[in-house]
Design an enzyme around this catalytic site. Structure first.
Site, mmCIF file in Angstrom:
data_model
loop_
_atom_site.group_PDB
_atom_site.id
_atom_site.type_symbol
_atom_site.label_atom_id
_atom_site.label_comp_id
_atom_site.label_asym_id
_atom_site.label_seq_id
_atom_site.Cartn_x
_atom_site.Cartn_y
_atom_site.Cartn_z
ATOM 1 N N ASP A 23 4.086 -0.195 -7.252
ATOM 2 C CA ASP A 23 2.814 -0.595 -7.851
ATOM 3 C C ASP A 23 1.654 0.108 -7.173
ATOM 4 O O ASP A 23 0.521 0.042 -7.639
ATOM 5 C CB ASP A 23 2.638 -2.108 -7.746
ATOM 6 C CG ASP A 23 1.423 -2.605 -8.502
ATOM 7 O OD1 ASP A 23 1.347 -2.363 -9.728
ATOM 8 O OD2 ASP A 23 0.537 -3.226 -7.876
ATOM 9 N N GLU A 64 -4.062 7.081 -4.977
ATOM 10 C CA GLU A 64 -4.033 6.474 -6.303
ATOM 11 C C GLU A 64 -5.173 7.043 -7.138
ATOM 12 O O GLU A 64 -6.302 7.070 -6.670
ATOM 13 C CB GLU A 64 -4.174 4.952 -6.204
ATOM 14 C CG GLU A 64 -2.964 4.261 -5.620
ATOM 15 C CD GLU A 64 -3.082 2.744 -5.642
ATOM 16 O OE1 GLU A 64 -4.066 2.223 -6.222
ATOM 17 O OE2 GLU A 64 -2.219 2.090 -5.067
ATOM 18 N N ARG A 76 0.843 -1.192 0.000
ATOM 19 C CA ARG A 76 0.000 0.000 0.000
ATOM 20 C C ARG A 76 0.879 1.244 0.000
ATOM 21 O O ARG A 76 1.913 1.286 0.670
ATOM 22 C CB ARG A 76 -0.935 0.031 1.226
ATOM 23 C CG ARG A 76 -2.101 -0.952 1.155
ATOM 24 C CD ARG A 76 -3.095 -0.567 0.072
ATOM 25 N NE ARG A 76 -4.255 -1.449 0.015
ATOM 26 C CZ ARG A 76 -4.360 -2.517 -0.760
ATOM 27 N NH1 ARG A 76 -3.330 -2.853 -1.536
ATOM 28 N NH2 ARG A 76 -5.457 -3.248 -0.754
ATOM 29 N N HIS A 94 -1.110 -0.385 -10.002
ATOM 30 C CA HIS A 94 -1.741 -1.312 -9.057
ATOM 31 C C HIS A 94 -2.164 -2.609 -9.769
ATOM 32 O O HIS A 94 -3.334 -2.994 -9.764
ATOM 33 C CB HIS A 94 -2.946 -0.651 -8.384
ATOM 34 C CG HIS A 94 -3.280 -1.263 -7.050
ATOM 35 N ND1 HIS A 94 -3.659 -0.529 -5.962
ATOM 36 C CD2 HIS A 94 -3.287 -2.555 -6.625
ATOM 37 C CE1 HIS A 94 -3.897 -1.323 -4.932
ATOM 38 N NE2 HIS A 94 -3.671 -2.557 -5.317
ATOM 39 N N ALA A 135 -0.235 -5.575 -9.239
ATOM 40 C CA ALA A 135 0.471 -6.701 -8.633
ATOM 41 C C ALA A 135 -0.466 -7.811 -8.178
ATOM 42 O O ALA A 135 -0.111 -8.988 -8.239
ATOM 43 C CB ALA A 135 1.322 -6.228 -7.456
#
Length: 331
Positions: A265, A270, A242, A289, A291
């Site tokens: 990632d 975000e 995170r 994001h 992963a």
């Protein structure tokens, strides 16, 4: 007596986590009742679907299973969450009634760990920089910077599902693995093939640091300015957990010095602003994001929920079981 399985997510979510083969498997287990409404879930809808159920499958977009919902399923044995964190669906009423809860964090963690390993290898090989150099007419002038996943130290922050699987993958390589996780014992770390250390030691000693800790008040900005300064020159920092775990302003300052390579990632927030420096710094690899489970990978958590249902009915322990006392240390 037939087992009733209530599938509570909206149809659009069901299509993400289940394909036809999954539905066929569920139908061999028991009678499947599905939520057929695309509207945001309301208690009345959940009550209708869950009525008389033995097993409930939840996922993204589901609401807390409060007593007024659970009263419609007095024989409910388990809630199988085909997603990550269960915090959006669990309530004390579940624990009070002795209902088992399972999380899909395990299969989600597989994809996260595999992505972290890919970033580890690509970053050690300097694939990002060499690709740019080759695209611009070069050919291997910077090959002396390439390293292998061999006789280096890899630090892992967090020994949850993703961190543990990342360590299992690393055991295929000749590397030293350090791990920081405050609830992990020395013996547990050794059994995993790693050495337990404090966070400062992990950061200072590692050539690669991969973050897999949960986002909790205690972990907010845990990778701060002082701790980033401990990292080796040319170290690689990977975050597939995170964004809130890293002080991004401090990281930007370190990256501008050219000391580190960061593979992120996740960010906080975000997405990052269009003009955020993380988007343009040459030593920051930024992915959107991806992963965890994306597209076909999401079906893995649907299969896991089905397998958990089979384990439940066979009287076996649930692999993803979450207990009430764990809630304060889980994401």
């Amino acid at each position: 007596m037939s087992v009733k399985i209530a599938v509570l997510p909206r149809p659009s979510v069901q299509r993400r986590i289940f394909d036809q083969s999954h539905w066929e498997q569920l139908e061999t287990i028991g009678t499947v009742v599905r939520n057929m409404s695309e509207d945001p879930l309301q208690p009345e809808t959940v009550q209708s679907v869950i009525q008389g159920a033995d097993i409930a499958i939840t996922s993204w977009g589901c609401i807390p299973l409060t007593r007024d919902i659970l009263d419609f399923a007095p024989h409910l044995k388990a809630v199988l969450h085909a997603a990550g964190t269960v915090k959006g669906v669990v309530t004390p009423d579940l624990w009070d009634k002795g209902i088992l809860v399972s999380s899909g964090n395990g299969p989600l963690g597989v994809g996260v760990a595999e992505t972290a390993l890919g970033l580890t290898i690509a970053s050690l090989k300097h694939m990002w920089r060499l690709t740019d150099s080759t695209r611009n007419g070069g050919w291997g002038a910077e090959r002396q910077q390439v390293r292998e996943l061999y006789r280096i130290t890899v630090g892992v922050v967090g020994a949850g599902k993703a961190g543990s699987h990342y360590i299992r993958l690393l055991r295929n390589f000749e590397v030293e693995i350090l791990i920081y996780d405050p609830i992990l014992t020395v013996e547990q770390a050794e059994a995993m093939g790693a050495k337990k250390a404090d966070l400062e030691t992990v950061l200072a000693a590692s050539d690669v640091v991969s973050i897999h800790a949960p986002s909790l008040p205690e972990t907010y900005r845990m990778i701060n300015r002082e701790r980033l300064a401990l990292m080796k020159d040319d170290a690689i920092l990977i975050n597939t957990a995170r964004g809130a775990l890293i002080d991004e302003a401090a990281l930007v300052d370190e990256l501008r010095k050219g000391r580190l390579l960061a593979c992120l990632d996740v960010t906080d927030p975000e997405p990052p602003a269009p003009d955020h420096p993380l988007r343009s710094l040459p030593n920051c690899i930024l992915t959107p994001h991806i992963a965890g489970a994306v597209n076909n990978g999401i079906k893995r958590i649907g299969q896991f929920a089905i397998d958990e249902a089979k384990r439940l009915l066979a009287g076996e322990k649930l692999e993803g079981e979450v207990k009430g006392e764990q809630m304060n240390v889980l994401a």
